[in-house]
Design a protein around this motif. Structure first.
Motif, PDB file in Angstrom:
ATOM      1  N   ASP A 173       0.941  -1.234   0.024  1.00  0.00           N
ATOM      2  CA  ASP A 173       0.086  -0.043  -0.211  1.00  0.00           C
ATOM      3  C   ASP A 173       0.826   1.102  -0.132  1.00  0.00           C
ATOM      4  O   ASP A 173       1.406   1.493   1.026  1.00  0.00           O
ATOM      5  CB  ASP A 173      -0.811  -0.011   1.435  1.00  0.00           C
ATOM      6  N   PRO A 174       1.083   1.804  -1.058  1.00  0.00           N
ATOM      7  CA  PRO A 174       1.987   3.109  -1.270  1.00  0.00           C
ATOM      8  C   PRO A 174       1.614   4.055  -0.210  1.00  0.00           C
ATOM      9  O   PRO A 174       2.199   5.056   0.106  1.00  0.00           O
ATOM     10  CB  PRO A 174       2.148   3.354  -2.707  1.00  0.00           C
ATOM     11  N   GLY A 175       0.336   4.064  -0.092  1.00  0.00           N
ATOM     12  CA  GLY A 175      -0.458   5.382   0.749  1.00  0.00           C
ATOM     13  C   GLY A 175       0.107   5.206   2.389  1.00  0.00           C
ATOM     14  O   GLY A 175      -0.230   6.094   3.012  1.00  0.00           O
ATOM     15  N   ALA A 176       0.463   3.901   2.720  1.00  0.00           N
ATOM     16  CA  ALA A 176       0.754   3.833   3.934  1.00  0.00           C
ATOM     17  C   ALA A 176       2.134   4.187   4.516  1.00  0.00           C
ATOM     18  O   ALA A 176       2.519   4.787   5.500  1.00  0.00           O
ATOM     19  CB  ALA A 176       0.654   2.280   4.320  1.00  0.00           C
ATOM     20  N   SER A 177       3.109   4.363   3.482  1.00  0.00           N
ATOM     21  CA  SER A 177       4.398   4.429   3.774  1.00  0.00           C
ATOM     22  C   SER A 177       5.050   4.650   2.234  1.00  0.00           C
ATOM     23  O   SER A 177       4.767   4.158   1.315  1.00  0.00           O
ATOM     24  CB  SER A 177       5.197   3.479   4.533  1.00  0.00           C
ATOM     25  N   PRO A 178       6.065   5.707   2.392  1.00  0.00           N
ATOM     26  CA  PRO A 178       6.905   5.808   1.187  1.00  0.00           C
ATOM     27  C   PRO A 178       7.771   4.641   0.702  1.00  0.00           C
ATOM     28  O   PRO A 178       8.107   4.535  -0.424  1.00  0.00           O
ATOM     29  CB  PRO A 178       7.683   7.080   1.111  1.00  0.00           C
ATOM     30  N   ASN A 232       6.700   1.525   0.679  1.00  0.00           N
ATOM     31  CA  ASN A 232       5.780   0.588   0.250  1.00  0.00           C
ATOM     32  C   ASN A 232       5.619   0.647  -1.070  1.00  0.00           C
ATOM     33  O   ASN A 232       4.548   0.730  -1.674  1.00  0.00           O
ATOM     34  CB  ASN A 232       4.485   0.557   1.201  1.00  0.00           C
ATOM     35  N   PRO A 248       6.159   2.469  -3.997  1.00  0.00           N
ATOM     36  CA  PRO A 248       5.743   3.896  -4.529  1.00  0.00           C
ATOM     37  C   PRO A 248       5.703   3.499  -5.879  1.00  0.00           C
ATOM     38  O   PRO A 248       4.847   4.094  -6.714  1.00  0.00           O
ATOM     39  CB  PRO A 248       6.631   4.894  -4.141  1.00  0.00           C
ATOM     40  N   LEU A 288       2.386   3.249  -8.343  1.00  0.00           N
ATOM     41  CA  LEU A 288       1.589   4.226  -8.896  1.00  0.00           C
ATOM     42  C   LEU A 288       2.321   4.748 -10.006  1.00  0.00           C
ATOM     43  O   LEU A 288       1.582   5.674 -10.586  1.00  0.00           O
ATOM     44  CB  LEU A 288       1.239   5.344  -7.668  1.00  0.00           C
TER      45      LEU A 288
END
Length: 364
Positions: free
Chosen positions: A323-328, A330, A332, A335
């Motif tokens: 989940d890229p939104g949880a941590s940079p 994860n 990125p 996306l």
């Protein structure tokens, strides 16, 4: 369902022997033996006469009136008839025991006034079947015994019928015996020539591509060479014994021809040994080619696996759920707008680079 290939096994030949403890010279017919039939050939310098389906009376009446007689008995079932033939020609009973009990080793035995020769003749070349031929000869007679119909004596019969000068008509029985033995020995040459052509054909086929059937054919041919060797080696020794024999019913002028037949047997043995060596080499070559082919397949699969290992590694990493939104940290790049073609391009570059590297190393 896969088709299962069945291999036809050849039943071993059973050698018939007299019962244990039986009296020497005991004649016991083989239940599978053919019925006995006699044919008589009467030979003199001026004429010759052939009697088919001859009787013992014909044989007894012809013994005193013709210089040379040839009695041919086909089939060994009637031991009483065979014993009466022995009584007419005064043949040794031990030799008749070896005549009826087929499967003897080729040999020659000498008695007071006659000789006994055992040879193996090719009965059916296609089936690889052999039969024992027993031959008695003395001063003025030749007696042959065969297991079944069919023999290589056709040319000898034609020569007997031929016009003079004819050595088969003017010489004694020892020359007729030589001619019959020589016909048996020479009958091996076409068989060996045919087997040699078969071996050459298999060799050419193997150089083009190997197959499973070739191994079976090579082993069958090698087994046939062993059978030929088993028949020819003692035959050579028997012919040598005839040459060395100092008996009154084998004349020196006949030994010159027997020496030629002995040379033929030596040539046959040399050809058999050559074919055996070739077959052994072809079997080893087939195994080597099969192993080399297996190694090539394993090498190819190893290279393919080596190419796909890093690609599988990358696909496994990019296929993980993040989940890229949880941590940079994860992933990125998930996306990224061009992430998919970039990933495929990177995999293609790695794959082609590995192929180029393997070619450079000459592993491909």
């Amino acid at each position: 369902m896969a088709k299962v290939e069945t291999v036809k096994r050849r039943s071993p030949r059973k050698v018939k022997r007299s019962p244990i403890g039986a009296s020497p010279g005991t004649l016991i017919a083989d239940p599978a033996a053919r019925q006995s039939a006699l044919s008589l050939t009467l030979i003199s310098p001026d004429e010759c006469k052939f009697i088919g389906n001859a009787s013992l009376r014909d044989v007894a009446e012809s013994c005193a009136g013709w210089p040379v007689i040839w009695l041919d008995c086909v089939g060994l079932a009637n031991v009483e008839l065979i014993a009466e033939i022995g009584a007419i020609f005064k043949l040794h009973p031990l030799a008749f025991e070896d005549t009826v009990n087929t499967g003897q080793r080729p040999k020659v035995d000498f008695f007071d006034d006659h000789a006994f020769v055992v040879v193996s003749a090719i009965d059916d070349a296609l089936a690889g079947r052999y039969e024992q031929m027993s031959l008695f000869f003395g001063e003025n007679f030749v007696v042959t015994f065969q297991e079944r119909e069919g023999d290589p004596f056709g040319p000898v019969r034609k020569r007997i019928k031929a016009n003079l000068p004819n050595r088969l008509r003017t010489r004694k029985a020892d020359y007729l015996a030589y001619a019959l033995i020589d016909a048996i020995v020479d009958s091996y040459f076409p068989i060996l020539e045919s087997k040699g052509e078969t071996i050459d054909g298999i060799e050419d086929e193997m150089l083009s591509g190997i197959g499973r059937h070739q191994v079976r054919e090579l082993h069958e041919l090698k087994r046939g060479m062993i059978v030929l060797k088993r028949a020819l080696w003692p035959l050579r020794d028997a012919l040598a014994a005839l040459l060395r024999a100092e008996v009154p019913f084998i004349y020196p002028e006949t030994k010159v021809y027997l020496n030629d037949t002995h040379d033929h047997s030596v040539r046959l043995i040399e050809v058999v040994e050559m074919h055996r060596d070739m077959l052994t080499g072809l079997i080893e070559m087939h195994l080597s080619l099969s192993q080399a082919r297996t190694n090539d397949v394993i090498s190819f699969l190893t290279i393919v696996s080596a190419i796909f290992i890093p690609l599988t590694f990358l696909a496994g990493i990019w296929g993980m759920n993040f989940d890229p939104g949880a941590s940079p940290w994860n992933r990125p790049e998930l996306l990224s707008y061009y992430g998919y073609p970039i990933a495929l391009g990177m995999m293609a570059v790695i794959g082609f680079s590995l192929v180029g590297f393997f070619r450079w190393k000459k592993w491909l």
